[in-house]
Design an enzyme around this catalytic site. Structure first.
Site, short mmCIF file in Angstrom:
data_model
loop_
_atom_site.label_atom_id
_atom_site.label_comp_id
_atom_site.label_asym_id
_atom_site.label_seq_id
_atom_site.Cartn_x
_atom_site.Cartn_y
_atom_site.Cartn_z
N ASP A 22 13.18 24.23 79.20
CA ASP A 22 12.44 23.26 78.39
C ASP A 22 11.47 23.96 77.43
O ASP A 22 10.91 25.00 77.75
CB ASP A 22 11.65 22.35 79.35
CG ASP A 22 11.18 21.07 78.67
OD1 ASP A 22 11.59 20.82 77.52
OD2 ASP A 22 10.39 20.34 79.28
N GLY A 23 11.30 23.37 76.25
CA GLY A 23 10.26 23.85 75.33
C GLY A 23 10.78 24.49 74.06
O GLY A 23 9.99 25.07 73.30
N ASN A 24 12.10 24.37 73.80
CA ASN A 24 12.64 24.95 72.56
C ASN A 24 11.99 24.32 71.32
O ASN A 24 11.64 25.02 70.36
CB ASN A 24 14.15 24.70 72.46
CG ASN A 24 14.93 25.45 73.51
OD1 ASN A 24 14.40 26.34 74.16
ND2 ASN A 24 16.19 25.08 73.69
N TRP A 27 8.40 25.43 70.82
CA TRP A 27 8.38 26.83 70.38
C TRP A 27 8.56 26.88 68.86
O TRP A 27 7.86 27.61 68.16
CB TRP A 27 9.48 27.60 71.10
CG TRP A 27 9.55 29.06 70.77
CD1 TRP A 27 8.90 30.08 71.42
CD2 TRP A 27 10.31 29.68 69.72
NE1 TRP A 27 9.20 31.28 70.84
CE2 TRP A 27 10.06 31.06 69.78
CE3 TRP A 27 11.16 29.19 68.72
CZ2 TRP A 27 10.65 31.97 68.90
CZ3 TRP A 27 11.73 30.09 67.83
CH2 TRP A 27 11.47 31.46 67.93
N SER A 67 21.54 17.33 78.73
CA SER A 67 21.47 16.30 79.77
C SER A 67 22.09 15.00 79.28
O SER A 67 22.19 14.77 78.06
CB SER A 67 20.01 16.07 80.19
OG SER A 67 19.39 15.15 79.33
N ASN A 70 20.07 13.43 76.77
CA ASN A 70 19.88 14.05 75.44
C ASN A 70 20.63 13.31 74.33
O ASN A 70 20.39 13.55 73.15
CB ASN A 70 20.31 15.53 75.46
CG ASN A 70 19.32 16.44 76.18
OD1 ASN A 70 19.69 17.49 76.70
ND2 ASN A 70 18.06 16.05 76.23
N ARG A 190 11.33 25.36 86.09
CA ARG A 190 11.24 24.60 84.83
C ARG A 190 10.18 25.26 83.96
O ARG A 190 9.07 25.54 84.41
CB ARG A 190 10.86 23.14 85.09
CG ARG A 190 10.83 22.35 83.77
CD ARG A 190 10.58 20.88 83.97
NE ARG A 190 10.76 20.20 82.68
CZ ARG A 190 11.26 19.01 82.53
NH1 ARG A 190 11.64 18.31 83.57
NH2 ARG A 190 11.39 18.46 81.32
N LEU A 197 11.82 16.90 87.65
CA LEU A 197 13.22 17.35 87.73
C LEU A 197 14.10 16.77 86.62
O LEU A 197 15.17 17.33 86.34
CB LEU A 197 13.82 16.97 89.09
CG LEU A 197 13.55 17.93 90.24
CD1 LEU A 197 14.24 17.43 91.51
CD2 LEU A 197 14.03 19.35 89.92
N SER A 198 13.68 15.65 86.03
CA SER A 198 14.42 15.06 84.91
C SER A 198 15.93 14.95 85.17
O SER A 198 16.74 15.37 84.34
CB SER A 198 14.19 15.86 83.63
OG SER A 198 12.84 15.82 83.28
N GLU A 209 12.94 25.23 96.32
CA GLU A 209 11.55 25.55 95.96
C GLU A 209 11.41 25.31 94.45
O GLU A 209 12.19 25.86 93.66
CB GLU A 209 11.25 27.02 96.28
CG GLU A 209 11.28 27.33 97.77
CD GLU A 209 10.25 26.52 98.56
OE1 GLU A 209 9.16 26.24 98.02
OE2 GLU A 209 10.55 26.15 99.71
C1 FPP Z 1 14.80 21.55 75.93
O1 FPP Z 1 13.96 21.86 74.87
C2 FPP Z 1 16.10 22.17 75.80
C3 FPP Z 1 17.27 21.52 75.58
C4 FPP Z 1 17.37 20.06 75.38
C5 FPP Z 1 18.54 22.19 75.50
C6 FPP Z 1 18.59 23.56 76.09
C7 FPP Z 1 19.53 24.26 75.27
C8 FPP Z 1 19.56 25.57 74.99
C9 FPP Z 1 18.74 26.61 75.62
C10 FPP Z 1 20.45 26.03 73.94
C11 FPP Z 1 21.84 25.50 74.09
C12 FPP Z 1 22.66 26.45 74.83
C13 FPP Z 1 23.92 26.23 75.05
C14 FPP Z 1 24.78 27.29 75.64
C15 FPP Z 1 24.45 24.94 74.73
P1 FPP Z 1 13.37 20.64 74.05
O2 FPP Z 1 14.15 20.50 72.81
O3 FPP Z 1 13.31 19.42 74.90
O4 FPP Z 1 11.93 21.18 73.77
P2 FPP Z 1 10.62 20.32 73.57
O5 FPP Z 1 10.36 19.60 74.87
O6 FPP Z 1 9.58 21.34 73.26
O7 FPP Z 1 10.87 19.39 72.42
#
Ligand code: FPP
Length: 248
Positions: A22-24, A27, A67, A70, A190, A197-198, A209
């Site tokens: 989580d957190g892309n 970032w 998910s 998503n 997480r 756990l979403s 754990e």
């Molecule tokens: C949550 O960050 C992350 C996701 C919804 C997807 C995770 C996906 C990857 C790491 C890349 C995809 C990799 C593959 C192999 C498909 P967020 O977007 O919810 O972050 P935020 O909560 O800061 O908005």
């Protein structure tokens, strides 16, 4: 028990680690970049983590990559996530195979573009007999959906007299989930400071754990994983029983 060669500490290696990456988005936003850059950086962190997990001797690594919830994101972001998955499999499958990693995919096939489905099946088929590590990609995955699909399968078997309703127990349910044959996760991490756990591995996480770290997923690396292993090693796992020292 394993010895961490870099930090010189001894820890109990969890057999199966699940990660909610989580957190892309945050970032990227903190860097005034579009969210897609965060997901790209997330794939880099994912690759580093697969490598680190193998070095630490983790046998099963499950990554929550998309998910079932998503789908509520903007169409452009969903396409971006699909494009990253395509790229990851096309570019990195050969290396995963060379490293003897077995890829398993969990989640629903419903709604996924056919080329994405084909790539996921190809990854599973190519790496089926590999045994160095199992990389479980949770894609279009939601625990409630997984449990509902398992219930449908079981109900059908009861209806067709393949099993009787008396035979339904927790093992039989586990055996009808997408994770059939995969041990329950010992530790679930997480990132990003969120503490829930979403809809991730809810049946399987009964005695996992839970470890919550503040760093955003693109910042996660080998040393963060190593810190999580130390925290895991300090936990007393009781599985509903008593801690060893207090059992007499
Ligand atoms: C949550 O960050 C992350 C996701 C919804 C997807 C995770 C996906 C990857 C790491 C890349 C995809 C990799 C593959 C192999 C498909 P967020 O977007 O919810 O972050 P935020 O909560 O800061 O908005």
């Amino acid at each position: 028990m394993s010895q961490n060669p870099e930090n010189d500490f001894v820890y109990t290696t969890p057999r199966h680690v699940g990660i909610i990456m989580d957190g892309n988005g945050r970032w990227a936003q903190r860097r005034m970049l579009p969210r897609s850059h965060g997901h790209k950086a997330g794939v880099d962190a994912l690759k580093k983590t697969v490598r680190a997990a193998r070095e630490f001797g983790i046998e099963y690594l499950t990554l929550f990559s998309f998910s079932s919830e998503n789908w509520s994101r903007p169409e452009g972001e969903i396409s971006e996530l699909f494009a990253l998955l395509r790229l990851f499999i096309r570019r990195d499958l050969a290396e995963l195979h060379k490293n003897n990693i077995c890829v398993r995919v969990i989640g629903s096939s419903e709604g996924l573009p056919s080329d994405v489905l084909n790539l996921l099946v190809e990854a599973e088929n190519l790496t089926r007999n590999n045994d160095a590590q199992v990389l479980v990609i949770a894609f279009n995955y939601g625990a409630r959906d997984e449990i509902a699909r398992a219930m449908k399968l079981i109900a059908k078997k009861v209806k067709n007299d393949e099993i009787s309703s008396d035979e339904i127990d927790s093992q039989l349910i586990s055996d009808h989930l997408d994770t059939k044959g995969i041990p329950d996760p010992d530790m679930i991490i997480r990132t990003s400071g969120e503490k829930r756990l979403s809809n991730f591995l809810m049946w399987q996480a009964t005695y996992s754990e839970l470890i919550f770290v503040d760093c955003l997923w693109p910042e996660f690396d080998k040393s963060t994983l190593s810190d999580c292993l130390v925290e895991y090693g300090n936990r007393n796992r009781k599985f509903g029983g008593l801690v060893k020292d207090t059992a007499s």
